[in-house]
Enzyme design. Structure first.
Site, PDB file in Angstrom:
ATOM      1  N   LYS A   3       0.828  -1.205   0.000  1.00  0.00           N
ATOM      2  CA  LYS A   3       0.000   0.000   0.000  1.00  0.00           C
ATOM      3  C   LYS A   3       0.863   1.256   0.000  1.00  0.00           C
ATOM      4  O   LYS A   3       2.084   1.183   0.205  1.00  0.00           O
ATOM      5  CB  LYS A   3      -0.917  -0.034   1.224  1.00  0.00           C
ATOM      6  CG  LYS A   3      -1.920  -1.188   1.227  1.00  0.00           C
ATOM      7  CD  LYS A   3      -2.789  -1.062   2.472  1.00  0.00           C
ATOM      8  CE  LYS A   3      -3.779  -2.186   2.599  1.00  0.00           C
ATOM      9  NZ  LYS A   3      -4.595  -2.020   3.815  1.00  0.00           N
ATOM     10  N   TYR A  43     -12.023  -2.975  -2.941  1.00  0.00           N
ATOM     11  CA  TYR A  43     -12.549  -3.017  -1.579  1.00  0.00           C
ATOM     12  C   TYR A  43     -14.067  -3.069  -1.540  1.00  0.00           C
ATOM     13  O   TYR A  43     -14.675  -2.603  -0.576  1.00  0.00           O
ATOM     14  CB  TYR A  43     -12.013  -1.818  -0.799  1.00  0.00           C
ATOM     15  CG  TYR A  43     -10.556  -1.978  -0.388  1.00  0.00           C
ATOM     16  CD1 TYR A  43     -10.147  -3.068   0.371  1.00  0.00           C
ATOM     17  CD2 TYR A  43      -9.592  -1.044  -0.766  1.00  0.00           C
ATOM     18  CE1 TYR A  43      -8.819  -3.229   0.747  1.00  0.00           C
ATOM     19  CE2 TYR A  43      -8.261  -1.190  -0.387  1.00  0.00           C
ATOM     20  CZ  TYR A  43      -7.878  -2.292   0.372  1.00  0.00           C
ATOM     21  OH  TYR A  43      -6.574  -2.448   0.755  1.00  0.00           O
ATOM     22  N   ASN A 106      -1.678  -0.099   7.407  1.00  0.00           N
ATOM     23  CA  ASN A 106      -1.120  -1.429   7.714  1.00  0.00           C
ATOM     24  C   ASN A 106      -0.284  -2.008   6.569  1.00  0.00           C
ATOM     25  O   ASN A 106      -0.062  -3.194   6.484  1.00  0.00           O
ATOM     26  CB  ASN A 106      -2.219  -2.387   8.178  1.00  0.00           C
ATOM     27  CG  ASN A 106      -3.265  -2.659   7.116  1.00  0.00           C
ATOM     28  OD1 ASN A 106      -3.204  -2.096   6.021  1.00  0.00           O
ATOM     29  ND2 ASN A 106      -4.225  -3.512   7.404  1.00  0.00           N
ATOM     30  N   HIS A 109      -1.858  -5.357   1.641  1.00  0.00           N
ATOM     31  CA  HIS A 109      -3.161  -5.999   1.488  1.00  0.00           C
ATOM     32  C   HIS A 109      -2.945  -7.315   0.761  1.00  0.00           C
ATOM     33  O   HIS A 109      -2.084  -7.411  -0.102  1.00  0.00           O
ATOM     34  CB  HIS A 109      -4.095  -5.113   0.647  1.00  0.00           C
ATOM     35  CG  HIS A 109      -5.286  -5.856   0.113  1.00  0.00           C
ATOM     36  ND1 HIS A 109      -6.430  -6.028   0.863  1.00  0.00           N
ATOM     37  CD2 HIS A 109      -5.501  -6.499  -1.061  1.00  0.00           C
ATOM     38  CE1 HIS A 109      -7.296  -6.759   0.152  1.00  0.00           C
ATOM     39  NE2 HIS A 109      -6.755  -7.052  -1.011  1.00  0.00           N
ATOM     40  N   GLU A 120      -9.080 -10.218  -7.773  1.00  0.00           N
ATOM     41  CA  GLU A 120      -8.167  -9.095  -7.574  1.00  0.00           C
ATOM     42  C   GLU A 120      -7.012  -9.115  -8.574  1.00  0.00           C
ATOM     43  O   GLU A 120      -6.569  -8.070  -9.048  1.00  0.00           O
ATOM     44  CB  GLU A 120      -7.675  -9.069  -6.119  1.00  0.00           C
ATOM     45  CG  GLU A 120      -8.839  -8.767  -5.168  1.00  0.00           C
ATOM     46  CD  GLU A 120      -8.469  -8.725  -3.686  1.00  0.00           C
ATOM     47  OE1 GLU A 120      -7.261  -8.710  -3.359  1.00  0.00           O
ATOM     48  OE2 GLU A 120      -9.397  -8.712  -2.854  1.00  0.00           O
TER      49      GLU A 120
END
Ligand code: CMP
Length: 142
Positions: A3, A43, A106, A109, A120
């Site tokens: 990310k 998402y 975080n 992903h 994805e």
């Protein structure tokens, strides 16, 4: 997907290296800037949740590195390597515990099932961007 915080904090090499050292084979890899439409598709399971807008703002704020890895039970292995969503709940030794502090930042992903992985990977890669090769250590990993 590494990310924006993972990229901007200079952690691309560290993260990829953990995946490679485990024995996972990287078969597709690129740095991109995700647009909002793609981020919302990625998402879609979180649409309607209170953190959704913040999540989309964050993931579109700087480049990300997307990749496809292959290996025995790869989805499960990657989830274990990255650790629980909240870095404080993740086990020491996982990417999120070792390198991140908050759920909103975080750094990585990963698809949570084979079905999501299939969806994805198609969001980010064409078939001709997925490479077919043999790692030299394959016979020593399996
Ligand atoms: P990721 O595995 O990319 O999947 C959804 C993301 O939403 C998650 O990691 C977090 O970065 C982000 N997020 C932000 N707030 C929350 C929250 N309260 N619960 C779960 N995920 C959150």
């Amino acid at each position: 997907m590494i990310k924006p915080d993972g990229v901007v904090r200079g952690l691309i090499g560290e993260i990829i290296s953990r995946l490679e050292r485990k024995g996972l084979k990287i078969v597709a890899l690129k740095m991109i800037k995700i647009d909002r439409k793609k981020a919302e598709k990625l998402y879609e399971q979180h649409k309607g949740k209170d953190f959704f807008k913040e999540l989309i703002d964050y993931v579109t704020s700087a480049p990300v590195v997307v990749m496809i890895v292959e290996g025995r039970d790869a989805t499960k292995v990657v989830r274990k390597i990255i650790g629980k969503t909240d870095p404080i709940e993740a086990e020491p030794g996982t990417i999120r515990f070792d390198l991140a502090m908050t759920i909103g930042k975080n750094i990585i992903h990963a698809a949570d099932s084979k079905e999501r992985a299939d969806i994805e990977m198609k969001l980010f890669f064409n078939d001709n961007e997925i490479m077919n090769y043999k790692r030299v250590d394959e016979n020593w990993i399996y």
